[in-house]
Design an enzyme around this catalytic site. Structure first.
Site, PDB file in Angstrom:
ATOM      1  N   HIS A 158       0.842  -1.224   0.000  1.00  0.00           N
ATOM      2  CA  HIS A 158       0.000   0.000   0.000  1.00  0.00           C
ATOM      3  C   HIS A 158       0.868   1.263   0.000  1.00  0.00           C
ATOM      4  O   HIS A 158       0.432   2.301   0.503  1.00  0.00           O
ATOM      5  CB  HIS A 158      -0.959   0.031   1.205  1.00  0.00           C
ATOM      6  CG  HIS A 158      -1.682  -1.259   1.420  1.00  0.00           C
ATOM      7  ND1 HIS A 158      -2.924  -1.517   0.898  1.00  0.00           N
ATOM      8  CD2 HIS A 158      -1.312  -2.387   2.093  1.00  0.00           C
ATOM      9  CE1 HIS A 158      -3.303  -2.746   1.250  1.00  0.00           C
ATOM     10  NE2 HIS A 158      -2.332  -3.298   1.966  1.00  0.00           N
ATOM     11  N   SER A 279      14.996  21.707 -16.001  1.00  0.00           N
ATOM     12  CA  SER A 279      13.788  22.485 -16.262  1.00  0.00           C
ATOM     13  C   SER A 279      14.177  23.775 -16.962  1.00  0.00           C
ATOM     14  O   SER A 279      15.230  24.349 -16.683  1.00  0.00           O
ATOM     15  CB  SER A 279      13.094  22.794 -14.933  1.00  0.00           C
ATOM     16  OG  SER A 279      12.262  23.930 -15.072  1.00  0.00           O
ATOM     17  N   LYS A 285      16.142  22.105 -10.809  1.00  0.00           N
ATOM     18  CA  LYS A 285      15.503  20.827 -11.110  1.00  0.00           C
ATOM     19  C   LYS A 285      16.389  19.824 -11.833  1.00  0.00           C
ATOM     20  O   LYS A 285      17.190  20.172 -12.683  1.00  0.00           O
ATOM     21  CB  LYS A 285      14.279  21.066 -11.992  1.00  0.00           C
ATOM     22  CG  LYS A 285      13.179  21.798 -11.274  1.00  0.00           C
ATOM     23  CD  LYS A 285      12.308  20.867 -10.476  1.00  0.00           C
ATOM     24  CE  LYS A 285      11.367  20.162 -11.410  1.00  0.00           C
ATOM     25  NZ  LYS A 285      10.397  19.377 -10.716  1.00  0.00           N
ATOM     26  N   GLU A 292      10.017   8.378 -16.673  1.00  0.00           N
ATOM     27  CA  GLU A 292       8.688   8.961 -16.908  1.00  0.00           C
ATOM     28  C   GLU A 292       8.206   8.652 -18.324  1.00  0.00           C
ATOM     29  O   GLU A 292       7.043   8.317 -18.545  1.00  0.00           O
ATOM     30  CB  GLU A 292       8.726  10.474 -16.721  1.00  0.00           C
ATOM     31  CG  GLU A 292       8.844  10.911 -15.272  1.00  0.00           C
ATOM     32  CD  GLU A 292       8.975  12.429 -15.174  1.00  0.00           C
ATOM     33  OE1 GLU A 292       7.993  13.078 -14.821  1.00  0.00           O
ATOM     34  OE2 GLU A 292      10.062  12.955 -15.481  1.00  0.00           O
TER      35      GLU A 292
END
Ligand code: ARG
Length: 465
Positions: A158, A279, A285, A292
């Site tokens: 979980h 970024s 970043k 992804e």
């Protein structure tokens, strides 16, 4: 534009331009050129062997087809929508080269069995390549598991910390998944590697073609047994795309973990700079774009599976032009899957795991609570009762902002007088891991053995055993 089409004998009117563009598949199926030519050479040999053409004619066809192949590869082949597909392009060019002899090549053959053959030849090559690429990825995973045997990481259920495991155990879970994927692709090859030529349009051919001979020329395991099925079967594509989808789901699950683990919240993983991007606005970043994108591309491959299932679902036998729509999703899925597997095989060896953070996380959050219960069971307390005792101890520790192993024995004994000093050793991360020795459990002895088996297996695969 081609002067006339191979099938236009009965046609009085020229094809509408828009129809021509609409029905053409050449921009997609031109990548089947090599397989189409290989198939045509085998067909020419089969015609000669059956005495339908002479062997000189078959030789001329083969030579001409090789020339066409050379022209395509040299980039000076002209594609034209009016010739619809790769089959007609090649035949038409062969006719220019050979003249009347070329007109005999399509004897006893239809584009229906021809495309079934091309699809199978193509997918056989690609599937073998994918198995080889999965081999690389599996090797990278096993090597990483071997290199990180002293790293502990929380195991989750979980997405809540559950019990500590070896990082290697976690990695080897992916080895299992990718091995099943590889097995599935290998198994799919049994159904891909069947030869459809000789089925002609749908009913077979009047010419005495030795289909087994064609199959042996092309390295097929066997021949299709029903001509109608042979020209309308796309199960092997559906099966391949199912296997590809499952494999992508595995890559996607692993991607999700890499994304999570490289977040500051987890900080278990440093994505090497070479595998991350920045970024355009936020200077601080570093984004895990590779996993992804793999996660994102999974949608495309699953979409391809849906596309072929939906295309096929109501088709009457035998061939229908709808089936031409099999290629865009198939090609896209093959390209996408290969790119993702290759990317992962390259990235996995570069992943930098943060040992300290993983260990600290394994040591906080009551990941040893089950072990305290198991300890009590060993002292004769029934498990349900032990569960209750430890649950109350956890609540007590939570109130004080401590871990179970940070509570004094005196205090713990308020919950059970079966607790002794040796409890603390049982609660260390190392003990918790090492005591899980059932087959497939995370104890290092098991994990080391699993890595050993995997290495042997990978070795055997390379040496062709
Ligand atoms: N381009 C077609 C396909 O990809 C080849 C078979 C066409 N057959 C036909 N009778 N129109 O499926």
């Amino acid at each position: 534009m081609a002067e006339h089409k191979p099938w236009d004998g009965r046609f009085a009117e020229k094809t509408d331009d828009m129809v021509e563009a609409f029905t053409s598949s050449i921009q997609v199926d031109k990548r089947l050129y090599a397989h189409d030519i290989t198939g045509s050479i085998a067909h020419a040999r089969t015609l000669a062997e059956a005495g339908v053409i002479d062997s000189d004619e078959a030789d001329a066809m083969e030579k001409g087809l090789r020339q066409v192949k050379g022209e395509i590869e040299a980039g000076n082949f002209k594609y034209d929508d009016s010739l619809e597909d790769i089959h007609m392009h090649i035949e038409s060019r062969l006719t220019e080269i050979l003249g009347p002899t070329a007109a005999k090549l399509h004897t006893g053959r239809s584009r229906n069995d021809q495309i079934a053959l091309d699809n199978r030849l193509y997918l056989r090559d690609e599937t073998r390549q994918i198995v080889a690429m999965l081999h690389e990825l599996r090797q990278a995973i096993v090597d990483s598991a071997q290199a990180h045997l002293d790293y502990f990481v929380p195991g989750y259920t979980h997405l809540q910390r559950a019990q500590p495991v070896l990082l290697s155990h976690h990695l080897m879970a992916y080895y299992e998944m990718f091995t099943r994927d590889s097995d599935r692709f290998t198994d799919a090859l049994y159904r891909i590697n069947v030869m459809p030529l000789g089925s002609a349009a749908l009913a077979g051919t009047t010419f005495p073609l030795d289909r087994e001979y064609t199959a042996s020329l092309l390295g097929f395991e066997g021949v299709t047994q029903n001509s109608m099925d042979a020209v309308s079967d796309r199960d092997f594509i559906m099966e391949f795309l199912s296997d590809a989808s499952i494999c992508m789901v595995h890559l996607s699950r692993m991607s999700e973990e890499l994304v999570l683990w490289s977040s500051s919240e987890f900080a278990f993983l440093n994505m090497p700079d070479a595998f991350a991007t920045g970024s355009s606005i936020m200077p601080q970043k570093k984004n895990p774009d590779v996993p992804e994108l793999v996660r994102g591309k999974t949608g495309r491959v699953v979409g391809s599976l849906m596309a072929i299932l939906t295309t096929m679902k109501s088709l009457p036998m035998a061939y229908n032009r709808d089936m031409q729509e099999d290629k865009p999703p198939l090609f896209d899925a093959v390209d996408t899957l290969k790119a993702c597997v290759a990317m992962f095989a390259r990235m996995v060896p570069k992943l930098e795991f943060n040992r300290r953070n993983m260990f600290d996380a394994s040591n906080q959050g009551f990941l040893n609570a089950t072990d305290m219960a198991d300890y009590l069971v060993e002292k004769g307390v029934p498990f349900r009762e032990a569960h209750g005792i430890v649950g109350r101890a956890v609540a007590y520790a939570l109130d004080r902002g401590r871990e179970l192993h940070e509570i004094s024995l005196n205090d713990l004994r308020k919950f059970s007088d079966k607790l002794e000093k040796d409890l603390y050793e049982a609660l260390t991360v190392e003990h918790v891991v090492e005591r899980r020795r059932t087959i497939g459990g995370t104890a290092s002895v098991n994990v080391i053995a699993a890595i050993g088996r995997a290495q042997t297996q990978l070795q055997a695969e390379t040496s062709g055993d």
